[in-house]
Scaffold this motif. Sequence first.
Motif, PDB file in Angstrom:
ATOM      1  N   ASP A  66       0.947  -1.178  -0.052  1.00  0.00           N
ATOM      2  CA  ASP A  66       0.114  -0.169  -0.185  1.00  0.00           C
ATOM      3  C   ASP A  66       0.847   1.315   0.060  1.00  0.00           C
ATOM      4  OD1 ASP A  66       1.079  -0.307   2.703  1.00  0.00           O
ATOM      5  OD2 ASP A  66      -0.925   0.166   3.670  1.00  0.00           O
ATOM      6  N   MET A  67       2.280   1.221  -0.142  1.00  0.00           N
ATOM      7  CA  MET A  67       3.010   2.160  -0.054  1.00  0.00           C
ATOM      8  C   MET A  67       4.266   2.001  -0.746  1.00  0.00           C
ATOM      9  SD  MET A  67       3.097   3.762   3.764  1.00  0.00           S
ATOM     10  CE  MET A  67       3.972   2.395   4.549  1.00  0.00           C
ATOM     11  N   ILE A  68       4.885   3.039  -1.521  1.00  0.00           N
ATOM     12  CA  ILE A  68       6.149   2.881  -2.045  1.00  0.00           C
ATOM     13  C   ILE A  68       7.221   3.729  -1.198  1.00  0.00           C
ATOM     14  CG2 ILE A  68       7.539   3.719  -4.210  1.00  0.00           C
ATOM     15  CD1 ILE A  68       4.610   3.853  -5.698  1.00  0.00           C
ATOM     16  N   VAL A  69       8.480   3.358  -1.238  1.00  0.00           N
ATOM     17  CA  VAL A  69       9.193   4.177  -0.390  1.00  0.00           C
ATOM     18  C   VAL A  69      10.609   4.060  -1.111  1.00  0.00           C
ATOM     19  CG1 VAL A  69      10.018   1.885   1.073  1.00  0.00           C
ATOM     20  CG2 VAL A  69      10.360   4.283   1.955  1.00  0.00           C
ATOM     21  N   PHE A  70      11.436   5.522  -0.875  1.00  0.00           N
ATOM     22  CA  PHE A  70      12.716   5.556  -1.405  1.00  0.00           C
ATOM     23  C   PHE A  70      13.286   6.083  -0.099  1.00  0.00           C
ATOM     24  CE2 PHE A  70      10.288   6.440  -5.273  1.00  0.00           C
ATOM     25  CZ  PHE A  70      11.184   5.697  -6.127  1.00  0.00           C
ATOM     26  N   ASP A  71      14.548   5.236   0.256  1.00  0.00           N
ATOM     27  CA  ASP A  71      15.238   5.619   1.403  1.00  0.00           C
ATOM     28  C   ASP A  71      16.649   6.200   1.033  1.00  0.00           C
ATOM     29  OD1 ASP A  71      16.532   5.773   3.732  1.00  0.00           O
ATOM     30  OD2 ASP A  71      16.729   3.720   4.143  1.00  0.00           O
ATOM     31  N   LEU A  72      16.609   7.583   1.219  1.00  0.00           N
ATOM     32  CA  LEU A  72      17.801   8.561   0.879  1.00  0.00           C
ATOM     33  C   LEU A  72      18.772   8.393   1.831  1.00  0.00           C
ATOM     34  CD1 LEU A  72      15.673  11.449  -0.893  1.00  0.00           C
ATOM     35  CD2 LEU A  72      16.257   9.027  -1.902  1.00  0.00           C
ATOM     36  N   ASP A  73      19.916   7.778   1.271  1.00  0.00           N
ATOM     37  CA  ASP A  73      21.189   7.840   2.240  1.00  0.00           C
ATOM     38  C   ASP A  73      22.183   8.510   2.160  1.00  0.00           C
ATOM     39  OD1 ASP A  73      22.490   6.848   4.780  1.00  0.00           O
ATOM     40  OD2 ASP A  73      22.741   4.704   4.075  1.00  0.00           O
ATOM     41  N   PRO A  74      22.883   9.419   2.764  1.00  0.00           N
ATOM     42  CA  PRO A  74      24.102  10.154   2.324  1.00  0.00           C
ATOM     43  C   PRO A  74      25.316   9.392   2.577  1.00  0.00           C
ATOM     44  CG  PRO A  74      22.929  11.238   4.341  1.00  0.00           C
ATOM     45  CD  PRO A  74      22.213  10.128   3.813  1.00  0.00           C
ATOM     46  N   GLY A  75      25.997   9.385   1.377  1.00  0.00           N
ATOM     47  CA  GLY A  75      27.556   8.939   1.957  1.00  0.00           C
ATOM     48  C   GLY A  75      28.528  10.158   2.108  1.00  0.00           C
ATOM     49  N   GLU A  76      29.044   9.875   3.425  1.00  0.00           N
ATOM     50  CA  GLU A  76      29.893  11.125   3.653  1.00  0.00           C
ATOM     51  C   GLU A  76      30.674  11.448   2.487  1.00  0.00           C
ATOM     52  OE1 GLU A  76      32.065  10.100   7.300  1.00  0.00           O
ATOM     53  OE2 GLU A  76      30.150  10.357   8.392  1.00  0.00           O
TER      54      GLU A  76
ATOM     55  N   GLU B 177       2.630  11.182  -5.364  1.00  0.00           N
ATOM     56  CA  GLU B 177       2.670  12.245  -4.884  1.00  0.00           C
ATOM     57  C   GLU B 177       3.457  11.969  -3.381  1.00  0.00           C
ATOM     58  OE1 GLU B 177       1.292  16.669  -3.110  1.00  0.00           O
ATOM     59  OE2 GLU B 177      -0.046  15.539  -4.749  1.00  0.00           O
ATOM     60  N   PRO B 178       4.719  12.112  -3.404  1.00  0.00           N
ATOM     61  CA  PRO B 178       5.347  11.425  -2.111  1.00  0.00           C
ATOM     62  C   PRO B 178       5.055  12.543  -0.800  1.00  0.00           C
ATOM     63  CG  PRO B 178       6.941  12.590  -3.458  1.00  0.00           C
ATOM     64  CD  PRO B 178       5.716  12.801  -4.209  1.00  0.00           C
ATOM     65  N   LEU B 179       5.366  11.874   0.324  1.00  0.00           N
ATOM     66  CA  LEU B 179       5.472  12.545   1.519  1.00  0.00           C
ATOM     67  C   LEU B 179       6.758  12.323   2.311  1.00  0.00           C
ATOM     68  CD1 LEU B 179       2.046  11.827   3.208  1.00  0.00           C
ATOM     69  CD2 LEU B 179       2.668  13.891   2.181  1.00  0.00           C
ATOM     70  N   ALA B 180       7.387  13.132   2.930  1.00  0.00           N
ATOM     71  CA  ALA B 180       8.863  12.877   3.350  1.00  0.00           C
ATOM     72  C   ALA B 180       8.843  12.781   4.875  1.00  0.00           C
ATOM     73  CB  ALA B 180       9.855  14.147   2.931  1.00  0.00           C
ATOM     74  N   LYS B 181       9.935  12.173   5.282  1.00  0.00           N
ATOM     75  CA  LYS B 181      10.149  11.841   6.817  1.00  0.00           C
ATOM     76  C   LYS B 181      11.694  11.946   6.867  1.00  0.00           C
ATOM     77  CE  LYS B 181       9.155   6.962   7.751  1.00  0.00           C
ATOM     78  NZ  LYS B 181      10.456   6.812   8.328  1.00  0.00           N
TER      79      LYS B 181
ATOM     80  N   TYR C 279       7.832   8.588   1.029  1.00  0.00           N
ATOM     81  CA  TYR C 279       6.680   7.663   0.710  1.00  0.00           C
ATOM     82  C   TYR C 279       5.578   7.915   0.087  1.00  0.00           C
ATOM     83  CZ  TYR C 279       8.427   4.729   4.978  1.00  0.00           C
ATOM     84  OH  TYR C 279       9.199   4.051   5.723  1.00  0.00           O
ATOM     85  N   ALA C 280       5.010   7.297  -0.769  1.00  0.00           N
ATOM     86  CA  ALA C 280       3.584   7.515  -1.485  1.00  0.00           C
ATOM     87  C   ALA C 280       2.817   6.308  -1.625  1.00  0.00           C
ATOM     88  CB  ALA C 280       4.243   7.821  -3.129  1.00  0.00           C
ATOM     89  N   ARG C 281       1.710   6.614  -1.756  1.00  0.00           N
ATOM     90  CA  ARG C 281       0.463   5.635  -1.668  1.00  0.00           C
ATOM     91  C   ARG C 281       0.833   4.733  -2.917  1.00  0.00           C
ATOM     92  NH1 ARG C 281      -4.505   6.309   0.913  1.00  0.00           N
ATOM     93  NH2 ARG C 281      -5.302   5.079  -0.701  1.00  0.00           N
TER      94      ARG C 281
ATOM     95  N   PHE D 160       1.782  12.744   8.078  1.00  0.00           N
ATOM     96  CA  PHE D 160       1.594  11.412   7.099  1.00  0.00           C
ATOM     97  C   PHE D 160       0.145  10.823   7.025  1.00  0.00           C
ATOM     98  CE2 PHE D 160       5.567   8.787   6.037  1.00  0.00           C
ATOM     99  CZ  PHE D 160       6.290   9.974   5.562  1.00  0.00           C
ATOM    100  N   ALA D 161      -0.775  11.468   7.635  1.00  0.00           N
ATOM    101  CA  ALA D 161      -1.909  10.970   7.409  1.00  0.00           C
ATOM    102  C   ALA D 161      -2.590  10.713   6.102  1.00  0.00           C
ATOM    103  CB  ALA D 161      -2.967  12.026   8.082  1.00  0.00           C
ATOM    104  N   PRO D 162      -2.263  11.553   5.083  1.00  0.00           N
ATOM    105  CA  PRO D 162      -2.624  11.178   3.661  1.00  0.00           C
ATOM    106  C   PRO D 162      -2.283   9.926   3.266  1.00  0.00           C
ATOM    107  CG  PRO D 162      -1.767  13.643   3.640  1.00  0.00           C
ATOM    108  CD  PRO D 162      -1.359  12.609   5.250  1.00  0.00           C
ATOM    109  N   LEU D 163      -1.040   9.039   3.633  1.00  0.00           N
ATOM    110  CA  LEU D 163      -0.898   7.583   3.445  1.00  0.00           C
ATOM    111  C   LEU D 163      -2.099   6.514   3.945  1.00  0.00           C
ATOM    112  CD1 LEU D 163       2.849   7.638   4.031  1.00  0.00           C
ATOM    113  CD2 LEU D 163       1.775   7.657   1.723  1.00  0.00           C
ATOM    114  N   LEU D 164      -2.841   7.261   4.993  1.00  0.00           N
ATOM    115  CA  LEU D 164      -3.760   6.319   5.458  1.00  0.00           C
ATOM    116  C   LEU D 164      -5.046   6.194   4.393  1.00  0.00           C
ATOM    117  CD1 LEU D 164      -3.203   7.386   9.183  1.00  0.00           C
ATOM    118  CD2 LEU D 164      -2.393   5.307   8.160  1.00  0.00           C
TER     119      LEU D 164
END
Length: 302
Positions: free
Chosen positions: A143-153, A177-181, A191-193, A298-302
């Motif tokens: 029910d969700m798509i996620v992209f985990d953005l991880d910085p390399g020093e 349309e994504p939301l961010a955390k 995250y997006a629906r 993050f309520a729109p994801l519900l």
Amino acid sequence: MSASTKVAVDVEGTQVVLSNLEKVLYPEIGFTKGQVLDYYTRIAPVLLPHLAGRALTRKRYPDGVEGMVFFEKNAPRGTPDWVHTETLPSPGSSKNRETIDYVVVDDLAALVWTANLAALELHTHMWRVQNKRGKPAVAGPPDMIVFDLDPGEPATIVECCEVALLLREVMCEDRHEPLAKTSGSKGLQLYARADGFSSSEETSTYAKGLAQRFEKSHPELVVHRMTKALRPGKVLVDWSQNSAAKTTVSVYSLRAKSRPTVSTPVTWEEIEACRKASDLVFTSDDVLARVAELGDLFAPLL
């Protein structure tokens, strides 16, 4: 009260036994298990809807954030019968299990019980448990798509924000349309629906394709592979968390850092304004104040 004292409390009609409330779990600032329980109890109204129906992996720190840590998927021995559990298939289990008895936290009593086990971090899949009458429980469609953005020093969350804004533009064009955390650590998550997708294979294929496109169009900034040699100064757009087997830290979960930071929803205005890593670091007290002011972003994801 001594650190070993146990106390039974009534949580919405359920008796929950708490222990070691004075035990310090975040030594740098003296943050105790009692304060962890207080945070999770107060954040519960916005956290529980995001946990409901999801198999929960707990990251436990019985001796605090500087001590031993272990991931726990199976419901531990002695789990009360009032805690919701679901037995699910476990293909590819590292412990050769055919099934796992997952805890599903969908009420305050279960959340308090979980926090009392020093489960500081709560990790969930991108799907909810699906029950069909007369049939075993299974993983539902994502029910969700996620992209985990991880910085390399030396990259930081500042570069993650730059990538997030670029991703947002394309995802909105694709009608996701994504939301961010914040991750609560050093990165950012979008995250997006998962509207229009019927399987984790489909969301993974979409996410991988997008990550590859961005690596090609922004090679100085983005990498889509985890190879460490490729990552210094760049942002890993981790698409792999869309696999049905993988979990990502839940929104509003504490993180086991030196301070009780939280995976916190942020606005796009805050992302656009981010100029230094500390701009998007939020502790448990910060998050409670934000929710009181902003509600659940993050309520729109519900």
